[in-house]
Write an enzyme that holds these catalytic residues in place. Structure first.
Site, short mmCIF file in Angstrom:
data_model
loop_
_atom_site.label_atom_id
_atom_site.label_comp_id
_atom_site.label_asym_id
_atom_site.label_seq_id
_atom_site.Cartn_x
_atom_site.Cartn_y
_atom_site.Cartn_z
N LYS A 24 37.85 5.36 -4.37
CA LYS A 24 38.78 6.03 -5.28
C LYS A 24 38.96 5.25 -6.57
O LYS A 24 38.98 5.83 -7.66
CB LYS A 24 40.13 6.24 -4.58
CG LYS A 24 41.13 7.03 -5.42
CD LYS A 24 42.31 7.54 -4.62
CE LYS A 24 43.21 6.47 -4.12
NZ LYS A 24 44.51 7.02 -3.64
N GLY A 97 48.94 7.12 -8.35
CA GLY A 97 49.53 6.01 -9.08
C GLY A 97 48.51 5.28 -9.93
O GLY A 97 48.79 4.87 -11.06
N ASP A 317 46.33 -2.40 0.26
CA ASP A 317 46.25 -1.00 0.69
C ASP A 317 45.94 -0.87 2.18
O ASP A 317 46.12 0.21 2.76
CB ASP A 317 45.19 -0.24 -0.11
CG ASP A 317 45.66 0.09 -1.51
OD1 ASP A 317 46.88 0.16 -1.73
OD2 ASP A 317 44.80 0.29 -2.38
#
Length: 438
Positions: A24, A97, A317
């Site tokens: 991502k 975000g 994460d």
């Protein structure tokens, strides 16, 4: 977004070779740098998630043309550093975000005004960590008490600064470097701990002069980006759920192919190896400036550890998945130094602590982490709070739970990992929409 609940049950051993979706972080940046480059860039392995599509849609509103020859591919027709056009519409980042913080830096130096908005979850996330240093560069950004929406005033002359972020964050660094492309003079970021260097390595790949080393990056405004093709590696954060699952489900052996192994991203591997995991790194190579490899993960009983502070920033994460690994381990695991988890898509420390407690796990929540006593995981009902990583972590927990775990509010998994349920069930998960579960 329509509410979606899941039920996860114990399954058999996990077996197979899988490729998780594209990274991502790399996908976001490839879109942005391709848009600002001179020429046409071809992105392969692009993550077809809602977050990255939101970034593409925003750039489209700003005058960038994209072609989609096949799923996972984008052809970006760059408009150059000064070729973006303003939009009267609000620019919707959805749940992203990363997208919002990086775009704040990119848009701070434009000649036009912009407004960045997000969904309910993103609208509660702190943005001052980005808007304050951008303000020091001369940007003018209005917020709602430090949170979105962000109204970015155009026509500001930015000046380079030397900035030391109070927390180690690749998003802060990247936002300032993007603004630095438009700034007069030198922009430098000196971090308290090195973070992932996707932005720096991709700027270099696009031909932009930049100096960087672990914990430090410096560039001068006013140079040009030249289009290149980008091969996006498989996302380590997405692979993390399968890595942990194979570690904890007896009899499992999974091969995860072409996973990105940026050294500032892979703290989870170090943590699991300290806990006794059996993980082999094979077929190592480099693609598009990024280290990639196949990971072969086999079940082996884990033991609790006191997690070293120096690997915490390299796995921020992946902590929800690690909480589940710790809950199954023999003994106690102590996690400190992870206060950043409080300001992610949800308060991930509270979300994981409350969810594990609901499943009978003994866990003491700390301001910057948790103390987890490993043992059995029971069934229960937990709330993911719309956080994709919480939802997928409890999907793992259900594999070894003594009774089903029902996970509320899972629709946001599509933001980072479209097709998670299908891929997971294909290798041995027992996961279903709660309404379909018997």
């Amino acid at each position: 977004m329509t509410r979606l609940d899941w039920t996860s049950r114990a399954g058999g051993p996990l077996r197979g070779d899988i490729t998780v979706p594209g990274d991502k972080s790399v996908s976001h940046r490839a879109l942005m740098f391709g848009a600002l480059a001179e020429g046409t860039s071809h992105i392969r392995g692009f993550l077809e998630g809602e977050d990255t599509r939101a970034t593409a849609a925003i750039l489209g509103k700003l005058g960038v043309r994209f072609d989609t020859p096949a799923p996972g591919e984008r052809i970006v027709h760059g408009v150059g550093l000064h070729g973006l056009r303003g939009s009267d519409e609000a620019l919707d980042c959805g749940n992203a975000g990363t997208g919002m913080r990086l775009l704040a830096g990119l848009l701070a130096g434009q000649a036009f005004d912009s407004t960045l908005v997000g969904d309910e979850s993103l609208s509660r996330r702190p943005m001052r960590r980005v808007t304050d240093p951008l303000g020091e560069m001369g940007a003018l950004i209005d917020t709602r008490d430090g949170m979105p929406p962000l109204h970015i005033h155009g026509g500001r002359q930015l000046k380079g600064i030397s900035y030391r972020p109070p927390v180690a964050s690749a998003q802060i660094k990247s936002a300032l470097l993007l603004a630095g492309l438009y700034a007069e003079g030198i922009t430098e970021v000196i971090e308290p701990h090195p973070t992932r260097d996707y932005t720096e390595s991709m700027l270099k790949a696009f031909g932009y002069p930049i100096e960087y080393s672990p914990g430090r990056a410096k560039l001068e405004g006013g140079h040009v980006l030249r289009a290149v093709d980008v091969d996006v590696p498989a996302d380590f954060s997405s692979a993390a759920f399968f890595i942990v699952a194979a570690c904890i489900v007896p009899g499992s052996e999974l091969r995860l192919k072409a996973v990105g192994l940026n050294p500032r991203r892979t703290g989870l591997l170090a943590a699991l190896e300290l806990m006794g995991a059996d993980i082999s790194v094979e077929n190592e190579r480099t693609s598009g400036g990024e280290d990639i490899a196949d990971l072969v993960v086999r079940h082996r009983p884990l033991h609790g550890v006191a997690l070293p502070l120096d690997i915490v920033p390299d796995m921020i994460d992946e902590f929800p998945a690690l909480f589940v690994a710790a809950a199954t381990a023999d003994g106690m695991t102590t996690i400190r130094g992870a206060a950043e988890l409080r300001v992610k898509e949800s308060d991930r420390i509270a979300s994981m602590a409350n969810g594990l407690k609901a499943c009978g796990v003994k866990i003491d929540e700390l301001p910057d982490g948790a103390i987890i006593q490993g043992g059995a995981i029971g069934g229960g009902h937990i709330d993911s709070h719309g956080d994709h990583r919480i939802a997928m972590s409890f999907a793992i927990a259900g594999l070894v739970a003594t009774a089903p775990i029902t996970i509320g509010d899972c629709a946001n998994v599509a933001t980072s990992f479209p097709g998670f349920m299908e891929l997971a069930n294909g290798v041995g998960f027992n996961l279903a929409p709660a309404t379909d579960a018997s």
